[in-house]
Design a protein around this motif. Structure first.
Motif: not given
Length: 811
Positions: A661-662, A666, A668, A699, A704, A706, A708, A741
């Motif tokens: 999911h990275s 971003c 993750a 989030n 998770r 994240s 950014i 989040d």
């Protein structure tokens, strides 16, 4: 400001010397007192301050300290000249004991203060020493000579620098922000309240002086519009033009919108004058209003000066912590360099108040919202290209208290930058010392947000009146199953869509319709009939011919105008055009019948034709600012390995890298036990100590983490789209969950409407929101008419709430 033009020039010189990304900013003259609301503190005023008061401490600090034994003895003799010897002895004994007791208390206070400062110093130095130790040796390899110990490497005096002058350039647009106090050009009410002091005079004179510099076309000083009773109506004027200072060494033609202006943006309660401590909940609302003004003014200046593109601000300069937050958000939304002047720093104020001993830390925070202010100053360090300081002491003793700045590390990083070495994603803003009264410099800055001009695609030009409007693009042969006529009919019946966008239909190449087969001819005839029926001339393009080599350019044009690709076929067997459009960065709207659904979901699509939508390159340039990349990822992986859940003598890692999911922007991480989340504010602190500038948030129901870029967030993305697509923010609606989040608060403020869906995830909200060092109500106006909460998640519930409570039509 008269006679201080040299100071202005050296100021601009210093900004340019800070690096390629920096641009024009300034500081005004005659503003020696920065943001302290007027004159110095007096002991008589200290007694009237709110909060707990220690008489013994006051006596020690304000009475005993100023006198020696001779003074006390003379005072005693004058007071007891007419008393009997026995009474004198009694009084002398009492006075002696009292003085001894006060002296003892003074020593106790001094010991407590020394212990507190020692503890704070250890708390500050340990993570910084750890950070330095963790950095690889090659990061600082060779940084041992004069550069590493030279203060000018980390911050510079305003008198140094050999950057080019701007006298041969024009059209610079500079934005200054100062949100509190009573700001007007003439007859300033300095001292009327604690917020109207030196900073007000400073920013007004700054705006006047900058507007008189050669090459500067317009300067906007953005502040709050005040319509409250008992205040002069001038504070409610949206636009006040300032008389510029006298610079007789140049003359240039100026347009109607040139010069210096005070622009008053309405935000917060209309009938109240807000103290600076109470502005925080409404800053997002100011940012949205300011963004609209800047966009309109940039376009106006571009038209007035004959530019092809809007003239965007060369720099956004925030004054004080609240304006620093606003400048950071605007800087990120517009991709414009930010400059920050703190004036009077929160940590320095906190230390002073704690030293007085009249209030606890909690009481200070309630009164002054001091923790929100300190976090705002940390954020300003994250986002700024340059920080303006008045003295070296401000840098070394005040800014050095902050997580995001450390003098020695700044010197080392600056030395690496000068040598072109790799800093592994670490960054600290340039500190520039400019005492009021020294010279300014001049600059050159050229900024083009749109890039290259369109020079071809003439078949589209002859059909469309406005090529820069978002393009709704459809590429399909004129067959009935492609449902093109329905698309034209939907476009024709939606007047708001017609005002916002154009429709482009690429329906193959053709000669005369009469020579086509009946099916294709019928489709084209139907399309042309609908165009005529809805009077869509100038809004729909349907070129007769196009080259195959031009199709990629058509996709790019639609993407650059922030348009969308539409496939409304009754059934789509595969849909190659969907993949092509996605590869060129176009959002895709497609039929749910057939392959389009599987194209989006299936992993069986060949890798060279699989849909990951392409990045918007303009937005990419916004968010890549100070992004740590691989260096940041490596540090986070190391940090995650150390985050463990302890059960007796066993330790279990709870945060793991989530490569799936990275993405490039971003990073993750999976959280396997949300009940043991580490406080996010501690991670943010570690990032700042490491000089890694980023946003971290929990989030997906706290499962998770994240990380950014500093300028990437959902609220900032909304502002970016409002600029690119011409969206009016008051017409936008944001739907959020009840707990949300950890960036929850950013979605509430501003001009947009917010709908809160109550219920939902059973999220450990208290742990998630420990990132916040201040109550939510300090930064969010929960009683705003733009915010509503509803029960239920259905489309009908949301539509009803938008209609009845927000007054938004849903048809």
């Amino acid at each position: 400001m008269h006679g201080n033009d040299n100071w202005i020039n050296s100021y601009l010189d210093a900004i340019l010397d800070a690096g390629k990304g920096a641009a024009a900013a300034g500081a005004g003259a005659g503003a020696g007192a920065r943001g302290r609301g007027g004159g110095g503190d007096r002991p008589s005023l200290l007694l009237r301050e709110r909060g707990h008061f220690s008489p013994a401490r006051y006596f020690v600090e304000e009475v005993i300290t100023g006198y020696d034994e001779t003074d006390l003895y003379k005072t005693w003799l004058r007071a007891n000249a007419m008393r009997s010897p026995q009474e004198k002895n009694t009084r002398l004994e009492n006075m002696t004991w009292r003085i001894w007791n006060v002296a003892r208390k003074k020593k106790e206070f001094e010991k407590e203060e020394a212990n507190r400062l020692s503890k704070r110093r250890l708390e500050t130095e340990k993570p910084r020493n750890d950070a330095t130790a963790e950095m690889s040796e090659d990061l600082f390899e060779g940084v041992k000579g004069e550069d590493a110990g030279d203060p000018s490497v980390a911050y510079g005096d305003s008198t140094t620098g050999n950057t080019p002058r701007i006298s041969s350039f024009d059209k610079l647009y500079i934005v200054l922000i100062s949100l509190h106090g009573l700001i007007r050009g003439e007859n300033m009410e300095l001292g009327r309240d604690s917020d109207t002091g030196g900073q007000v005079k400073y920013v007004v004179e700054l705006a006047k002086a900058l507007s008189s510099c050669p090459g500067v076309y317009r300067v906007d000083l953005l502040t709050r519009q005040i319509l409250a009773p008992n205040f002069d109506r001038g504070y409610g004027e949206p636009d006040e033009m300032l008389a510029s200072t006298s610079f007789k060494n140049f003359k240039c033609e100026r347009g109607e919108n040139s010069g210096a202006h005070i622009i008053r943006i309405p935000f917060g309660p209309k009938d109240k004058h807000l103290a600076k401590e109470n502005i925080w909940p409404f800053i997002q609302e100011f940012v949205d209003g300011a963004l609209g003004h800047i966009v309109r003014m940039s376009k106006t200046i571009g038209e007035e000066t004959g530019s092809v593109c809007p003239v965007w601000p060369a720099v956004i300069h925030g004054h004080y912590a609240s304006a620093g937050v606003a400048a950071a958000l605007l800087s990120g939304a517009l991709n414009v360099p930010m400059v920050f002047t703190g004036h009077f720093l929160g940590k320095d104020k906190l230390e002073g108040l704690l030293k007085q001993g009249r209030q606890t830390r909690e009481q200070i925070n309630v009164t002054y919202k001091i923790m929100r202010r300190i976090e705002a100053e940390e954020l300003s360090l994250d986002a700024s290209e340059i920080v303006i300081a008045s003295t070296r002491q401000e840098i070394e003793e005040q800014w050095n208290l902050y997580d995001g700045f450390e003098v020695m590390l700044a010197r080392k990083l600056r030395a690496l930058v000068k040598r072109g070495a790799n800093c592994y994603g670490r960054y600290m803003p340039r500190m520039v010392i400019i005492p009021p009264g020294v010279e300014f410099g001049q600059l050159i800055h050229d900024f083009d947000i749109y890039g290259a001009k369109i020079t071809h695609l003439q078949p589209l030009r002859i059909h469309l009146f406005g090529l820069r409007k978002p393009m709704i693009l459809a590429i399909a042969r004129p067959y009935a199953e492609k449902n093109i006529a329905t698309l034209v009919k939907a476009f024709g019946e939606c007047h708001p869509l017609r005002e916002l966008a154009n429709l482009t239909l690429i329906m193959g190449n053709r000669e005369a319709i009469s020579k086509m087969n009946k099916i294709s001819a019928a489709v084209l005839t139907s399309v042309l009939t609908l165009i005529d029926e809805y009077d869509l001339y100038g809004q729909v393009a349907y070129p007769k011919h196009h080259k195959h080599s031009e199709v990629p350019d058509i996709y790019r044009l639609a993407a650059r105008t922030k348009g969308a690709f539409v496939n409304v076929a009754y059934f789509e067997q595969f849909g190659v055009t969907l993949i092509e459009a996605a590869m060129h960065g176009l959002p895709v709207i497609a039929t749910k019948h057939g392959a389009p659904v599987e194209i989006h979901q299936s992993s069986d699509v060949p890798s060279n034709s699989r849909v990951k939508f392409a990045l918007d390159h303009n937005y990419r340039s916004h968010i890549e600012y100070r992004w740590g990349g691989e260096g940041l990822r490596k540090y986070l992986v190391k940090w995650a390995f150390a985050v463990v859940e302890r059960r007796g003598r066993t330790e279990k890692q709870i945060i793991f890298e989530d490569s799936e999911h990275s993405s490039t922007y971003c990073l993750a991480f999976r959280v396997v036990n949300p009940n043991h989340l580490p406080p996010l504010k501690e991670l943010q602190k570690l990032m700042r100590i490491q000089s890694l500038r980023c946003h971290a948030l929990y989030n997906h129901g706290a499962t998770r983490l994240s990380v950014i870029p500093i300028h990437a967030s959902r609220s900032q993305a909304l502002r970016y789209l409002s600029i690119c697509w011409g969206i009016e923010l008051p017409d936008a609606v944001v739907i959020v969950g009840e707990t949300g989040d950890s960036d929850y608060e950013e979605l509430f403020g501003g001009l947009h409407k917010t709908v809160i869906l109550k219920g939902g995830f059973n999220t450990p909200a208290n742990r998630i929101h420990t990132v916040r060092r201040y109550p939510l109500q300090d930064v969010v106006a929960l009683d705003s008419s733009n915010i509503i909460a509803i029960e239920g998640f259905s489309t009908g519930d949301i539509r009803s709430a938008m209609q009845q409570q927000l007054g938004i039509p849903t048809q």
